[in-house]
Design a protein around this motif. Structure first.
Motif, short mmCIF file in Angstrom:
data_model
loop_
_atom_site.label_atom_id
_atom_site.label_comp_id
_atom_site.label_asym_id
_atom_site.label_seq_id
_atom_site.Cartn_x
_atom_site.Cartn_y
_atom_site.Cartn_z
N MET A 1 0.84 -1.16 0.00
CA MET A 1 0.00 0.00 0.00
C MET A 1 0.90 1.24 0.00
SD MET A 1 -2.85 0.99 2.86
CE MET A 1 -1.84 0.25 4.11
N THR A 2 0.66 2.15 -0.94
CA THR A 2 1.46 3.36 -1.06
C THR A 2 0.69 4.54 -0.49
OG1 THR A 2 2.44 2.50 -3.08
CG2 THR A 2 2.68 4.84 -2.66
N ARG A 3 1.36 5.30 0.37
CA ARG A 3 0.75 6.50 0.96
C ARG A 3 1.58 7.71 0.58
NH1 ARG A 3 0.52 3.86 6.87
NH2 ARG A 3 -1.53 2.92 6.79
N SER A 41 -3.03 1.48 16.07
CA SER A 41 -2.15 0.55 15.36
C SER A 41 -2.53 0.49 13.89
CB SER A 41 -2.23 -0.84 16.00
OG SER A 41 -3.56 -1.31 15.99
N GLU A 42 -1.62 -0.07 13.10
CA GLU A 42 -1.88 -0.20 11.66
C GLU A 42 -1.47 -1.58 11.18
OE1 GLU A 42 0.56 2.08 8.94
OE2 GLU A 42 2.17 2.15 10.41
N ARG A 43 -2.07 -1.95 10.06
CA ARG A 43 -1.69 -3.18 9.35
C ARG A 43 -1.18 -2.75 7.98
NH1 ARG A 43 -6.92 -6.82 9.53
NH2 ARG A 43 -6.38 -6.77 7.34
N SER A 44 -0.18 -3.44 7.51
CA SER A 44 0.39 -3.06 6.22
C SER A 44 -0.56 -3.33 5.06
CB SER A 44 1.70 -3.82 5.99
OG SER A 44 1.45 -5.21 5.96
N ASP A 45 -1.57 -4.18 5.27
CA ASP A 45 -2.48 -4.53 4.18
C ASP A 45 -3.83 -3.81 4.26
OD1 ASP A 45 -3.31 -5.87 6.46
OD2 ASP A 45 -4.04 -7.60 5.34
N HIS A 46 -3.96 -2.82 5.15
CA HIS A 46 -5.24 -2.14 5.33
C HIS A 46 -5.00 -0.64 5.48
CE1 HIS A 46 -9.21 -1.14 6.91
NE2 HIS A 46 -9.59 -2.29 6.43
N PRO A 47 -5.76 0.19 4.78
CA PRO A 47 -5.49 1.63 4.82
C PRO A 47 -5.94 2.35 6.10
CG PRO A 47 -7.37 1.20 3.42
CD PRO A 47 -6.81 -0.15 3.83
N ALA A 48 -6.79 1.73 6.90
CA ALA A 48 -7.28 2.40 8.11
C ALA A 48 -6.46 2.00 9.33
CB ALA A 48 -8.75 2.05 8.33
N LEU A 49 -6.40 2.91 10.29
CA LEU A 49 -5.74 2.65 11.56
C LEU A 49 -6.78 2.10 12.53
CD1 LEU A 49 -3.77 6.00 11.90
CD2 LEU A 49 -2.95 3.83 11.00
N GLY A 71 -12.46 1.25 16.96
CA GLY A 71 -12.89 1.69 15.64
C GLY A 71 -11.76 1.78 14.64
N LEU A 72 -12.11 2.29 13.46
CA LEU A 72 -11.17 2.44 12.37
C LEU A 72 -11.11 3.91 11.96
CD1 LEU A 72 -12.18 -0.63 10.19
CD2 LEU A 72 -10.17 -0.42 11.68
N LEU A 73 -9.89 4.44 11.88
CA LEU A 73 -9.64 5.82 11.48
C LEU A 73 -8.91 5.80 10.14
CD1 LEU A 73 -9.45 8.90 11.99
CD2 LEU A 73 -7.31 8.42 13.25
N ARG A 74 -9.52 6.44 9.17
CA ARG A 74 -8.90 6.48 7.84
C ARG A 74 -8.43 7.91 7.56
NH1 ARG A 74 -10.18 2.90 2.81
NH2 ARG A 74 -8.81 3.90 1.33
N ILE A 75 -7.15 8.03 7.25
CA ILE A 75 -6.52 9.30 6.93
C ILE A 75 -6.33 9.33 5.41
CG2 ILE A 75 -4.47 10.73 7.24
CD1 ILE A 75 -6.04 10.40 9.83
N GLU A 76 -7.00 10.24 4.74
CA GLU A 76 -6.95 10.32 3.27
C GLU A 76 -5.90 11.33 2.81
OE1 GLU A 76 -8.81 8.42 1.34
OE2 GLU A 76 -10.22 7.63 2.82
N ALA A 81 -10.56 12.93 6.77
CA ALA A 81 -10.42 11.84 7.73
C ALA A 81 -11.81 11.29 8.02
CB ALA A 81 -9.78 12.35 9.02
N ARG A 82 -11.88 9.98 8.22
CA ARG A 82 -13.14 9.32 8.59
C ARG A 82 -12.86 8.37 9.74
NH1 ARG A 82 -14.96 6.66 3.35
NH2 ARG A 82 -12.96 7.31 2.57
N PHE A 83 -13.80 8.34 10.69
CA PHE A 83 -13.64 7.48 11.87
C PHE A 83 -14.94 6.74 12.11
CE2 PHE A 83 -12.69 7.57 16.73
CZ PHE A 83 -12.11 6.31 16.66
#
Length: 159
Positions: A1-3, A41-49, A71-76, A81-83
């Motif tokens: 996943m590229t950020r 925390s994060e996973r290398s295969d998922h875009p959300a924290l 929950g899941l926090l997504r930083i775009e 951002a979405r939580f």
């Protein structure tokens, strides 16, 4: 996943184990102090924290479990951002933005959907992360207190 480099930087600032204290107040409840542990925390295969928060209310007799959220926090990369958050039978979807302001990161989120507790109309959360310090504030509006009103604030340190 590229950020993007900016997303990598804010993720690096957020990920970790945080601990500290906070204060709850609201016109319809008694004010109290609490202790909090927050793990992001994060996973290398998922875009959300993944975000997990646990609190313990301070009482005259010591600490008692108070609140638990996950929950899941997504930083775009576009600054959004979405939580998605679950807490004791309630769920909340929040949307907002993140940005670098001076020497800290800021995330501002507002409720777009709330389910499982008809008393709550909306809420907002504001996070500020500077080095190994995090501060956040939450306000909410309810059927009893229709104006967005300060509810809690906490100051955490990276462990």
């Amino acid at each position: 996943m590229t950020r993007s480099p900016a997303v990598e930087a804010i993720v690096a600032a957020l990920v970790g184990q945080w601990s500290g204290t906070g204060r709850v107040s609201y016109p319809t409840i008694e004010t109290f102090e609490y202790r909090e542990d927050l793990v992001i925390s994060e996973r290398s295969d998922h875009p959300a924290l993944h975000v997990e928060q646990r609190t313990w209310k301070q009482t005259d007799d010591g600490e008692v479990p108070s609140h638990w959220e996950t929950g899941l926090l997504r930083i775009e990369s576009d600054g959004n951002a979405r939580f998605l958050n679950a807490q004791g039978g309630r769920t909340e979807v929040m949307e907002g933005e993140w940005q670098r302001t001076g020497d800290f990161w800021a995330i501002t989120l507002t409720s777009t959907e709330y389910a499982g507790d008809s008393r709550v109309a909306t809420s907002d959360r504001r996070y500020q992360v500077q080095s190994d310090r995090m501060a956040y504030h939450m306000s909410m509006a309810t059927i009893s207190v229709p104006e967005l009103t300060a509810h809690l604030s906490a100051s955490l340190t990276r462990c």
